[in-house]
Design an enzyme around this catalytic site. Structure first.
Site, short mmCIF file in Angstrom:
data_model
loop_
_atom_site.label_atom_id
_atom_site.label_comp_id
_atom_site.label_asym_id
_atom_site.label_seq_id
_atom_site.Cartn_x
_atom_site.Cartn_y
_atom_site.Cartn_z
CG HIS A 1 -7.67 -0.51 5.68
ND1 HIS A 1 -6.82 -0.19 6.70
CD2 HIS A 1 -6.90 -0.73 4.59
CE1 HIS A 1 -5.57 -0.20 6.24
NE2 HIS A 1 -5.59 -0.53 4.96
CD GLU A 2 -8.05 -2.12 1.10
OE1 GLU A 2 -7.53 -1.28 0.35
OE2 GLU A 2 -7.38 -2.87 1.85
CG HIS B 1 -5.76 2.71 1.19
ND1 HIS B 1 -4.60 3.36 1.52
CD2 HIS B 1 -5.71 1.51 1.83
CE1 HIS B 1 -3.87 2.59 2.33
NE2 HIS B 1 -4.53 1.46 2.53
CD GLU C 1 -1.78 1.10 5.76
OE1 GLU C 1 -1.80 1.20 4.51
OE2 GLU C 1 -2.28 0.14 6.37
#
Lengths: 506, 506
Positions: free
Chosen positions: A270-271, A274, A300
């Site tokens: 997820h990070e 980003h 997001e």
């Protein structure tokens, strides 16, 4: 362009570059505080951050900035500027006007209030005592209404003014139908899943996974999907986050739970989602406020895309499952990729948003959206929040929190004065599904690429269509250009229905 | 104090606090660049450092600063200030005058020159080609003479003006007799050691020492001697260093050679010596330019004290040797503490200063001192440096470098425009021996404390006499207050003669 405009534009760019240097320095100071700094240095560090933030704010609101903006935002002048300088002028002007419209003393009072409210909220949450937090939240909502008065409103919905802070240009008119779609279809899907006899076995995800081995495997996966460790690094922090100093230095953090595999790896992905956005922004934008993701929602969309639509997909694990078995042969002995895939996609209605699964997550967000819209349009009172919260949990998720700690008090956002932020979490999912839909049409053999671990074409697509533009295109522009239509939740629901129909054999 | 002076002093303190916040932020940015930052983020980071350094310089030399200093350095006003504010005014004034006296364009040219010279020096050193570096060094020396003209000179020796940059108040009149003592006694001692048949066996120091185990043992030792890890941390970097952000956050770095035990541990202790100085500065000095070690020499006295006078002492190892054997049982099998102590104190004349042993180190420094003094007083020409260097190496150390790479080109300092810095390395040793002499008289059972690993009383002594004062006392003041006499090299030579007489059975 006249030479006086040229000189003015050059001076403005130099000025803005200085201002963004403060931003970069502050980001390093924050990152260091959250990942490296020793306990005894914290107080002095906070003071340094205070001083530099103050200087940055002065630069953003100075007489000099005002003169630059006045000179350069004349329509004829603006048109004559190159597109980066033009977008920089508009972005700085928006920020300048927003800052200037709030009387300094009122803003100062608001900062003090939210700082107190965060402390009180911590205690209130620990004691599950909403009454304690209530007066602070009431004042914070009043401040939001006051700010909307200063900033002005589009005449349609006061909440739009707050949405614009996080998702520029996106309005309640767009969000209402999105959440209507999500509400209708998700609630049904959750109910069908609850009744399915085909529940995945998740016991093997709760075995012991040593931190160092999770760390090594996570780094291996991130490297493969294309997070550039020569332009970033991964450290530990209490709450995972991503921070960008410049496209050549975008860092992520994580935390490991040695007794739960279904946590750190997906948080890392997820990070990294980003981070890959920020790593691939056009480096020419560095030194302007455009060198960052265009909105919270689009950001997001990148993290959720990599975490869920790639990282929790079957093709992804068809590629990585052999590596996973090598890394954790004992823990996953006798588990095949299909069982593993079903396990990491388990759906269970639960109380805490940050721990929710991919499907029910949007329901958590929706509850907050509905409440925020109600508070800002004064159709809901702060005093009634615990009851409203619990009713909505019952209605959408079928469960009722035993106390406000796992209910209305769980998130810090409102204590910090953030209203309009929550919807961007679901917007991210919606955007991601829309983008994936287009990618599937444009990248032939999309699933095979993932199954072969060939993420290059996907990254390239994301870079060209989204990442490189930074803040030069708004969310609505990006969605329109990429998909040819507006924001549309049906792609997300199609994806989720198809995914969970397969997993739960509905 | 009148209320107008009070207001002025308060505004000045606020202003200085802002200026030092920039310094703290810059220190974090530098530390991060050298220990954490990924390769691709370096260029952008350098730009941010450039911007913030520029802002810091502006604050130090602004009209506002000038007005504060003019108002507060009136003798009557100055006398009415509390001692911290008074010392802050004097420190800022010194810095302000120094900066203002150099024409901005000349300083800019000097910065460009040293930046080029550092690059050229790297290449010249790699190729052992002094001729390549010579024109740059000549210009740099000319700049030093020009700066001395701007800054003025005490009429005794031009070199004093440069010494004052690093060791405020210390002069050639003080250094000449110090180096005369060092020269006379050290050269004799080195010759005697060369003739001694009792050479230590050092073979066991060159076995394999895994990095992670060296790291763990180093941390164990640092914790025991009193480096506060809750107010610091230890990371890896190419060259070890210590950096202070504030007394609650003083970080050190190290590097490990897995095939040489006689390196990292002592380097860690050295940096921890610097760090414990900064950790123990009176926190009230934070936010002023006084919150740092008072001079390079006094700083070096703390690092050398812990590294050599404690860390390479027999009592120290009487305490730690059992722990060392537990950590490295195979490597030190059959070696007793006496043999180990002799091995880590081996004396061998060698070419590279940074690798020199405790005794010959001062001869390396002396060569540079004599050359710098000659260059600045124009009794030595840059063109003659290689020959002069080699002659001095022959005379003092009895060896001649095979080329300029291991001779006159080895250090970066001159390329960076640092003249007057080198002597502080030996001053550190001299101060440390003087302080130890007093400590031995005042702390009863000094050697027993060390042998029992009880470093608390020593730390307390150092804190009270030296550390807490930060920059509020000059080196000469400290030495006078602590020892009752001036700077005196005979204590260092007594210590060295006694130590090596024992080790080499002279």
């Amino acid at each position: 362009m006249t030479s006086s405009v040229e000189n003015r534009a050059a001076a403005f760019r130099e000025y803005v570059k200085k201002m963004t240097s403060f931003g970069q320095a502050l980001a390093v100071l924050h990152w260091d505080m959250r990942t490296q700094a020793p306990r005894k240095g914290m107080d002095a560090r906070s003071e340094v951050i205070g001083v530099l933030s103050g200087e940055q704010f002065k630069l953003a609101t100075s007489k000099e900035m005002e003169e630059h903006l006045e000179a350069l935002s004349e329509p004829a002048v603006l048109d004559s500027l190159d597109h980066i300088t033009r977008a920089t002028v508009l972005e700085c002007k928006k920020e300048f006007d927003r800052n200037k419209k709030i009387p300094a003393d009122r803003y100062q009072e608001f900062v003090v209030l939210t700082s107190q409210a965060e402390t009180i909220w911590e205690e209130a949450r620990a004691n599950s005592d909403f009454a304690m937090f209530r007066p602070y939240l009431e004042k914070i909502v009043d401040f939001q209404l006051e700010f909307i008065d200063y900033w002005g409103c589009d005449g349609k919905n006061k909440y739009n003014t707050l949405l614009d802070l996080y998702e520029p240009g996106v309005t309640v008119d767009q969000l209402d139908p999105i959440f209507a779609t999500l509400r209708e279809k998700t609630v049904k899907l959750v109910a069908a899943i609850a009744e399915s006899p085909h529940k995945p076995d998740t016991s093997f995800l709760k075995k012991h996974f040593p931190e160092s081995e999770q760390d090594a495997f996570s780094r291996y996966v991130l490297e493969k999907i294309g997070y550039d460790f020569q332009a970033g690094r991964m450290d530990r922090s209490v709450h995972p986050f991503c921070t960008s100093f410049n496209p050549g230095d975008v860092r992520i953090t994580t935390r490991f739970d040695p007794n739960d595999f279904n946590s750190a790896l997906f948080s890392c992905i997820h990070e990294a989602g980003h981070a890959m956005y920020e790593q691939n922004i056009n480096p020419e934008l560095l030194g302007t406020p455009l060198c960052e993701g265009t909105s919270m929602g689009i950001h997001e969309s990148q993290s959720r895309y990599w975490e869920n639509m790639i990282g929790r997909s079957l093709p992804f694990w068809q590629h990585f499952y052999g590596d996973l078995l090598k890394a954790f042969p004992v823990q996953f002995a006798g588990v095949d990729v299909e069982q593993f895939y079903r396990a990491i996609n388990e759906v269970t209605p639960s109380f805490i948003r940050t721990e929710a699964d991919e499907l029910t997550y949007n329901l958590h967000v929706m509850i907050r959206y509905e409440i925020e819209k109600g508070l800002i349009n004064q159709t809901i009172k702060v005093a009634d929040l615990p009851a409203i919260w619990n009713d909505k949990m019952k209605e959408y998720l079928g469960i009722v929190p035993a106390n406000d700690k796992e209910g209305v008090l769980q998130d810090v956002h409102w204590a910090g004065g953030s209203f309009g932020y929550f919807p961007t979490y679901s917007l991210g999912n919606v955007y991601a599904a829309q983008f994936t839909h287009v990618m599937r049409k444009e990248l032939s053999g999309y699933d095979e690429l993932v199954a072969k671990g060939e993420f290059g074409p996907i990254r390239q697509w994301l870079k060209e269509r989204i990442h490189q533009h930074g803040k030069t295109k708004s969310p609505n522009e990006l969605v329109k250009e990429i998909t040819g239509e507006g924001i549309n939740a049906s792609y997300l629901m199609d994806y989720l229905e198809s995914k969970y129909t397969y997993i739960y054999k509905l």
